[in-house]
Design a protein around this motif. Sequence first.
Motif, mmCIF file in Angstrom:
data_model
loop_
_atom_site.group_PDB
_atom_site.id
_atom_site.type_symbol
_atom_site.label_atom_id
_atom_site.label_comp_id
_atom_site.label_asym_id
_atom_site.label_seq_id
_atom_site.Cartn_x
_atom_site.Cartn_y
_atom_site.Cartn_z
ATOM 1 N N GLY A 8 13.807 6.413 -0.858
ATOM 2 C CA GLY A 8 11.825 7.279 -0.775
ATOM 3 C C GLY A 8 10.815 5.993 -0.545
ATOM 4 O O GLY A 8 10.256 6.501 -0.276
ATOM 5 N N PRO A 9 9.913 5.258 -1.406
ATOM 6 C CA PRO A 9 9.744 4.590 -0.964
ATOM 7 C C PRO A 9 9.290 4.057 0.222
ATOM 8 O O PRO A 9 8.083 2.478 0.623
ATOM 9 N N LEU A 10 9.791 3.913 1.148
ATOM 10 C CA LEU A 10 9.821 3.883 2.448
ATOM 11 C C LEU A 10 9.198 5.001 3.222
ATOM 12 O O LEU A 10 9.096 4.888 4.143
ATOM 13 N N SER A 11 8.998 5.468 2.751
ATOM 14 C CA SER A 11 8.858 7.261 3.022
ATOM 15 C C SER A 11 7.707 7.528 4.510
ATOM 16 O O SER A 11 6.999 6.563 4.873
ATOM 17 N N VAL A 12 7.791 8.102 5.387
ATOM 18 C CA VAL A 12 6.585 8.577 6.013
ATOM 19 C C VAL A 12 5.549 8.357 5.664
ATOM 20 O O VAL A 12 4.652 7.528 5.988
ATOM 21 N N SER A 13 5.193 9.443 4.644
ATOM 22 C CA SER A 13 4.245 9.078 3.901
ATOM 23 C C SER A 13 3.666 8.026 2.746
ATOM 24 O O SER A 13 2.541 7.479 2.712
ATOM 25 N N ALA A 14 4.348 7.519 2.108
ATOM 26 C CA ALA A 14 4.284 6.380 1.891
ATOM 27 C C ALA A 14 3.976 4.763 3.171
ATOM 28 O O ALA A 14 3.171 4.269 2.808
ATOM 29 N N GLN A 15 3.809 5.151 4.192
ATOM 30 C CA GLN A 15 3.864 3.894 5.435
ATOM 31 C C GLN A 15 2.363 4.482 6.522
ATOM 32 O O GLN A 15 2.000 3.356 6.865
ATOM 33 N N VAL A 16 2.573 5.611 6.383
ATOM 34 C CA VAL A 16 1.704 5.833 7.039
ATOM 35 C C VAL A 16 -0.278 5.476 7.008
ATOM 36 O O VAL A 16 -0.361 5.691 5.776
ATOM 37 N N GLY A 17 -0.655 4.976 7.914
ATOM 38 C CA GLY A 17 -2.206 4.594 7.687
ATOM 39 C C GLY A 17 -2.110 3.070 7.035
ATOM 40 O O GLY A 17 -2.928 2.562 6.834
ATOM 41 N N ARG A 18 -1.074 2.843 6.987
ATOM 42 C CA ARG A 18 -0.979 1.460 6.322
ATOM 43 C C ARG A 18 -0.728 0.057 7.591
ATOM 44 O O ARG A 18 0.304 -0.239 8.254
ATOM 45 N N PRO A 19 -1.601 -0.946 7.674
ATOM 46 C CA PRO A 19 -1.547 -1.300 9.075
ATOM 47 C C PRO A 19 -0.473 -2.725 8.601
ATOM 48 O O PRO A 19 0.007 -2.785 9.805
#
Length: 559
Positions: A451-462
């Motif tokens: 869960g913490p590695l989901s797309v929404s959690a990672q998108v936009g984070r360089p």
Amino acid sequence: MDDVRANLAHPSPAQTDLPDADWWRGAVIYQIYPRSFQDSNGDGIGDLAGIVRRLPHVASLGVDAIWISPFFKSPMRDFGYDISDYRDVDPMFGTLDDFDALIAEAHRLGMRVMIDLVMSHTALEHPWFLESRVNKTNPKADWFVWADPKPDGTPPNNWLSMFGGSAWQFDSPRRQYYLHNFLAEQPDLNFHNPEVQEELLDIVRFWLERGVDGFRLDVINFYFHSKGLEDNPPLHEDHRNDSIAPSVNPYNYQDHLYDKSQPENLDFLRRFRALLDEYPGTTAVGEVGDAQRGLDIVAAYTAGNERVHMCYAFDFLQPMKITAPNVRRVLEEFETVARTGWSCWAFSNHDVTRHASRWGEGEADPVAYNKIVSALLFSLRGSVCLYQGEELGLPEAELAFEDLRDPYGIRFWPEYRGRDGCRTPMVWEEGDHASGFSEAVPWLPVSPAHGPLSVSAQVGRPDSVLEHYRRFLAFRRQHKALVKGSITFLVAEGDALVFERRDAEERMLCAFNLGSGWVSLAVEDLRLASLDEHGFAGTYEKGEIRLGPYGAFFALIEA
């Protein structure tokens, strides 16, 4: 075929506005396991409409194609790798119209579509097998591999199934055994029968007419068996490895000389390739399942322009951790045995433990480790297959026995936990009970660690693994030497690996540190123009490259 042409949702980009018929050479192919990608109708199982919904994410990575694991009609004992109708979609995944819509959207987004074709075996429920088993004289009596029992009633020979036990199952209606290299419910087709070959090639044409751009060929070296049905010899324990089957499986005790990888396969692959060549720009990648002779088979199956375009073996899918010397050995061996061939490298797929766990457990910085091994994969000479969730750095999911669905894992639990841990649902959003995969209870549980590695959690984070994949794939596309150039190794010792990629337009130096400590590497004193679009830091001065933990260095070599 006129009805298929009339219903064609969208022409193949390989056949229309994308002129590079050689696109597959150096392509990055994203594997989608449809049961676990996205559920669109609330039944807890992914489907074709769900794939369409999530294609923008795949396109945002910058991949060239998608490979969709089987979605054909099936009793699902092996989750689609047991097919009962090659020309239709299983209702749980949707309809042929849904597939047409998927092709149209993928092509609109600039991605080609490859589908997983399982030609070595069918499901027990396939009409061909139902007819074949009736008696020894029916029109399809010889469409499968049948053999009489030995005088004492035991199987015809000692061949073993990949899923454990004998590869022969006694069938009462015919009072004979049939061959199954996998589950007993997956009878093997008899490729020595020309009618079988013709029918399978007609199925290939059916999907080409529908607009697919290529195929992933499941267990491509299992098509033919030896007509003599000779016993396989034992394999010395020093030569056993568990890259094809887990060590608890007696399959590893044999040298599989007669039940697969037969020379007759080359002629069939020529016929298959000739058919693909009627559709310019289409391609095929074969899965070679052989622990002893994998690279030799890849070389034979991809040599010249007469057989399949590319294959992958299990060299980087086995449990043994990747090392710099092993990478050099595998690549140089392939360059030696397959001078005119082409390989497709993969670190993870739907059949093996995810490499984030298989190799990354115990690393000081798992995120940094995931980034460096992916950069290495994208820098090797060959094409690349990515497996869904790999771009998120997903580890293997830990499942309880009662949650298992994979018959392979259930058979050998707990020493081997099966393939369900790499097949759990894709995670799209944080905080949802199924991480955005479904509104229902998923067919396999979502791992709490995912869960913490989901797309929404990672998108936009360089600094995320996802953005690293996007950044590095963009870097790869900018440099033709990384896509189709030659490779020459300069250093391969410990955690350090240095090689040159070269084409007619540029020479690039690529250096990697797969470990958690600093390394200094002495190379020839070159004039280098350092590149920095990839996100890694490294330095070069007077013939010495310095790399920090999990670091990399890329530079153009100037004349």
